[in-house]
Design an enzyme around this catalytic site. Sequence first.
Site, PDB file in Angstrom:
ATOM      1  N   CYS A   1       0.848  -1.184   0.000  1.00  0.00           N
ATOM      2  CA  CYS A   1       0.000   0.000   0.000  1.00  0.00           C
ATOM      3  C   CYS A   1       0.887   1.239   0.000  1.00  0.00           C
ATOM      4  CB  CYS A   1      -0.925   0.098   1.202  1.00  0.00           C
ATOM      5  SG  CYS A   1      -2.078  -1.264   1.331  1.00  0.00           S
TER       6      CYS A   1
ATOM      7  N   ARG B   1       3.774  -0.317  -4.875  1.00  0.00           N
ATOM      8  CA  ARG B   1       3.531  -0.883  -3.544  1.00  0.00           C
ATOM      9  C   ARG B   1       2.192  -1.619  -3.446  1.00  0.00           C
ATOM     10  NH1 ARG B   1       6.938   1.521   0.196  1.00  0.00           N
ATOM     11  NH2 ARG B   1       5.598   0.789   1.856  1.00  0.00           N
TER      12      ARG B   1
ATOM     13  N   TRP C   1      -2.832  -2.662  -1.604  1.00  0.00           N
ATOM     14  CA  TRP C   1      -2.560  -4.097  -1.789  1.00  0.00           C
ATOM     15  C   TRP C   1      -3.410  -4.781  -0.738  1.00  0.00           C
ATOM     16  CZ3 TRP C   1      -0.796  -8.336   0.943  1.00  0.00           C
ATOM     17  CH2 TRP C   1      -0.400  -9.442   0.176  1.00  0.00           C
TER      18      TRP C   1
ATOM     19  N   ASN D   1      -1.643   1.935   5.776  1.00  0.00           N
ATOM     20  CA  ASN D   1      -0.791   0.859   5.267  1.00  0.00           C
ATOM     21  C   ASN D   1      -0.376   0.022   6.463  1.00  0.00           C
ATOM     22  OD1 ASN D   1       1.243  -0.729   4.142  1.00  0.00           O
ATOM     23  ND2 ASN D   1       2.751   0.923   4.199  1.00  0.00           N
ATOM     24  N   GLY D   2      -0.693  -1.272   6.439  1.00  0.00           N
ATOM     25  CA  GLY D   2      -0.339  -2.145   7.560  1.00  0.00           C
ATOM     26  C   GLY D   2      -1.504  -3.053   7.904  1.00  0.00           C
TER      27      GLY D   2
ATOM     28  N   GLU E   1      16.880 -17.891  -8.130  1.00  0.00           N
ATOM     29  CA  GLU E   1      16.520 -16.519  -8.498  1.00  0.00           C
ATOM     30  C   GLU E   1      15.909 -16.471  -9.902  1.00  0.00           C
ATOM     31  OE1 GLU E   1      16.030 -13.923  -7.054  1.00  0.00           O
ATOM     32  OE2 GLU E   1      16.263 -12.276  -8.449  1.00  0.00           O
TER      33      GLU E   1
ATOM     34  N   LYS F   1      12.145 -15.158 -10.747  1.00  0.00           N
ATOM     35  CA  LYS F   1      11.876 -14.068 -11.700  1.00  0.00           C
ATOM     36  C   LYS F   1      10.823 -14.499 -12.710  1.00  0.00           C
ATOM     37  CE  LYS F   1      13.169 -11.373 -10.117  1.00  0.00           C
ATOM     38  NZ  LYS F   1      13.973 -11.354  -8.916  1.00  0.00           N
TER      39      LYS F   1
ATOM     40  N   GLU G   1       7.240 -14.810 -11.053  1.00  0.00           N
ATOM     41  CA  GLU G   1       6.531 -13.614 -10.596  1.00  0.00           C
ATOM     42  C   GLU G   1       6.062 -12.705 -11.714  1.00  0.00           C
ATOM     43  OE1 GLU G   1       8.617 -11.067  -7.816  1.00  0.00           O
ATOM     44  OE2 GLU G   1      10.512 -11.393  -8.809  1.00  0.00           O
TER      45      GLU G   1
ATOM     46  N   HIS H   1      17.048 -36.736  -7.206  1.00  0.00           N
ATOM     47  CA  HIS H   1      16.337 -37.182  -5.999  1.00  0.00           C
ATOM     48  C   HIS H   1      14.858 -36.830  -6.043  1.00  0.00           C
ATOM     49  CE1 HIS H   1      20.157 -38.313  -4.239  1.00  0.00           C
ATOM     50  NE2 HIS H   1      20.635 -37.201  -4.761  1.00  0.00           N
TER      51      HIS H   1
ATOM     52  N   LYS I   1       5.808  -4.421  -4.206  1.00  0.00           N
ATOM     53  CA  LYS I   1       7.267  -4.313  -4.107  1.00  0.00           C
ATOM     54  C   LYS I   1       7.760  -4.429  -2.668  1.00  0.00           C
ATOM     55  CE  LYS I   1      11.334  -3.200  -5.778  1.00  0.00           C
ATOM     56  NZ  LYS I   1      12.011  -4.283  -6.513  1.00  0.00           N
TER      57      LYS I   1
HETATM   58  O1  M6R Z   1      12.794  -5.326  -0.030  1.00  0.00           O
HETATM   59  P1  M6R Z   1      13.261  -6.699   0.272  1.00  0.00           P
HETATM   60  O2  M6R Z   1      14.561  -7.018  -0.380  1.00  0.00           O
HETATM   61  O3  M6R Z   1      13.305  -7.001   1.739  1.00  0.00           O
HETATM   62  O4  M6R Z   1      12.162  -7.637  -0.366  1.00  0.00           O
HETATM   63  C1  M6R Z   1      12.206  -9.028  -0.248  1.00  0.00           C
HETATM   64  C2  M6R Z   1      11.270  -9.694  -1.224  1.00  0.00           C
HETATM   65  O5  M6R Z   1       9.959  -9.283  -0.998  1.00  0.00           O
HETATM   66  C3  M6R Z   1      11.647  -9.383  -2.678  1.00  0.00           C
HETATM   67  O6  M6R Z   1      12.957  -9.738  -2.953  1.00  0.00           O
HETATM   68  C4  M6R Z   1      10.716 -10.144  -3.642  1.00  0.00           C
HETATM   69  O7  M6R Z   1      10.936 -11.512  -3.552  1.00  0.00           O
HETATM   70  C5  M6R Z   1      10.910  -9.630  -5.077  1.00  0.00           C
HETATM   71  N1  M6R Z   1       9.640  -9.355  -5.692  1.00  0.00           N
HETATM   72  C6  M6R Z   1      11.613 -10.585  -5.961  1.00  0.00           C
HETATM   73  O8  M6R Z   1      11.779 -10.104  -7.248  1.00  0.00           O
END
Ligand code: M6R
Length: 614
Positions: free
Chosen positions: A2, A27, A75, A101-102, A487, A491, A494, A510, A609
């Site tokens: 948010c 956000r 969000w 926000n929260g 990673e 990517k 998401e 395994h 984000k």
């Molecule tokens: O801001 P942060 O690095 O603490 O965020 C952690 C994760 O939320 C963040 O890396 C998330 O997995 C990304 N969307 C990945 O691309």
Amino acid sequence: MCGIVGYLGDKQAYPILIKGLKRLEYRGYDSAGCALLNENLELKVYKTKGKVSSLEEYCKDKDVSGTLGIAHTRWATHGEPNDTNAHPHYSQSKNLALIHNGIIENYLSIKQMLTKNGYKFQSQTDTEVLVQAIEFVKTKYDCSLFEAVKRTLHFVIGAYAICVIEKGKNDTLVAARKGSPLIVGIGEGDFFIGSDATPIVEYTNNVIYLDDEEVVLLEKGNRPLINTINNEEIEHDISKIELELNDIEKQGYPHFMLKEIFEQPKSFDLCMNGRLNVEKKEIKLSGIIDHIDKFKQCNKIIITACGTSWHAGLIGKYLFEEFCRIPVVVEVASEFRYRNPVIKQGDILIPISQSGETADTLAAIELARKKGAFIYGICNVVGSSIARATDSGTYTHAGPEIGVASTKAFTTQVIVLTMMALSIGKELKTITNEKYESIVKELCNINEKVESILEKAKEIEQISKIFTYARNFMYLGRGYNYPVALEGALKLKEISYIHAEGYPAAEMKHGPIALIDDEMPCVVIAPLLKTYEKVLSNIEEIRSRKGKIIAIVTQGDKDIKNIADMCFEIPQTEECLTSILSVIPLQLFSYYVAVEKGRDVDQPRNLAKSVTVE
Ligand code: M6R
């Protein structure tokens, strides 16, 4: 999660709020809304499901005049994303409007109490409970909005960044925070509120970072008055935002993610600037220099983070154990915080976070601190909650990352971890001078190699077009490239919504090998490292089960080229730095697949984000 923005001054608030919301949209983008006080001192709330552009459309024929306003991009946590659950929320009398926000964890018990007192609720949100509670307290004690907010927040459990305005009072805005970020911008005769600095930077560089359980009263013509919820008056220094407007604009790129992938050489320069001395071939990190004794004496390092930052943490383990010979455990913050982890006096916790606001990582810090750990943070956002909660640390200085999928934050985190491991290893004499100098020299040259990969982005784009049919992907790597496999898979998931699994290449036998058939593409990260031959065998195993292979190989590779369906070459580098190069084609691959599939790359569904709720 948010985004909140507020304005109080002499200018029209609406355009400032909308521009601010667009900057904060990363956000959360389930719904958007704003509340404005017009010149008749009426309090108007406009809100709608969807993105900020939908709100603009909705407001086209509405009265959006007024020099005081608050706005929100959501969000969803409590209640589905719809018009009613969108913020701002009115109080019962419609005299107050609030954005939040929260999460208010005890909202049900507060709701019960309010219901008994005749309050009715329109939405399913925890936020509406909060604004009603403030009105209840304000009426009961016949006090100002500022006093009512402080009294109410006393019995609130959870996390909040809030802004509240009141009908009839176009010169007053009250805001507060606990566990969710909130910045107050001090302009010339006006005030701004933002979840981060991006909605503020255009108007002023002077900001105040509120601490937890602080409430600020902004009144035209007065200095901000800050109280804790316990009524203690607080004085904060005014900080300067170090942010350029250019950094938060797309600058001709179709998406922030692509801009941020291509920005990596610049981010690496900023990250190493003043820390890596090319001529002297040495690294100086002030945080490490100041606390070197702590690292020399520690029994173990615990790295904690979430998502992409956790993947960087896994690389940190390889680095610290190889070059410093200090045992390292790497913990997903959300698990760590609810276990009873063994932390002894003198252990070091390294939280890693791009945003510096991730709720679970913040909670992990608090837990480790209570158990006596020294906290050394790695953060990108200067002045963020995590940066302020640590004892010391190193900023990555990657510049603002706006695309939801993390790219330059990851690679700069790996660079910081490398610089830390080399600095500590040198002090501990657990790395030879030759190795130290060779890696430092290679770090100095890394940007040429990164540029050479980025120049071949078209090759990746072509490869991505072939594989958009796939519903599942496997990513395999070993050693420093195992976290890169995780990673790469993250990517792809998401932003393209394709299922992908990252695995240590040898672990495939395994279980996951059962998934391989002629429809399963496998991305194998296979540069010329000590496990090259082993990975080659893993590729053969996939091939004999008809799996398709996309391999990331070292320039000049022949063996894998002969057997893989597609290959992408990266330059040779030190083994511990390969992840910095091998991840870039995977970032580009997921980007192009997502574009080809018509996905919303910068704002993928269900994500935000900055994850400020647990
Ligand atoms: O801001 P942060 O690095 O603490 O965020 C952690 C994760 O939320 C963040 O890396 C998330 O997995 C990304 N969307 C990945 O691309």
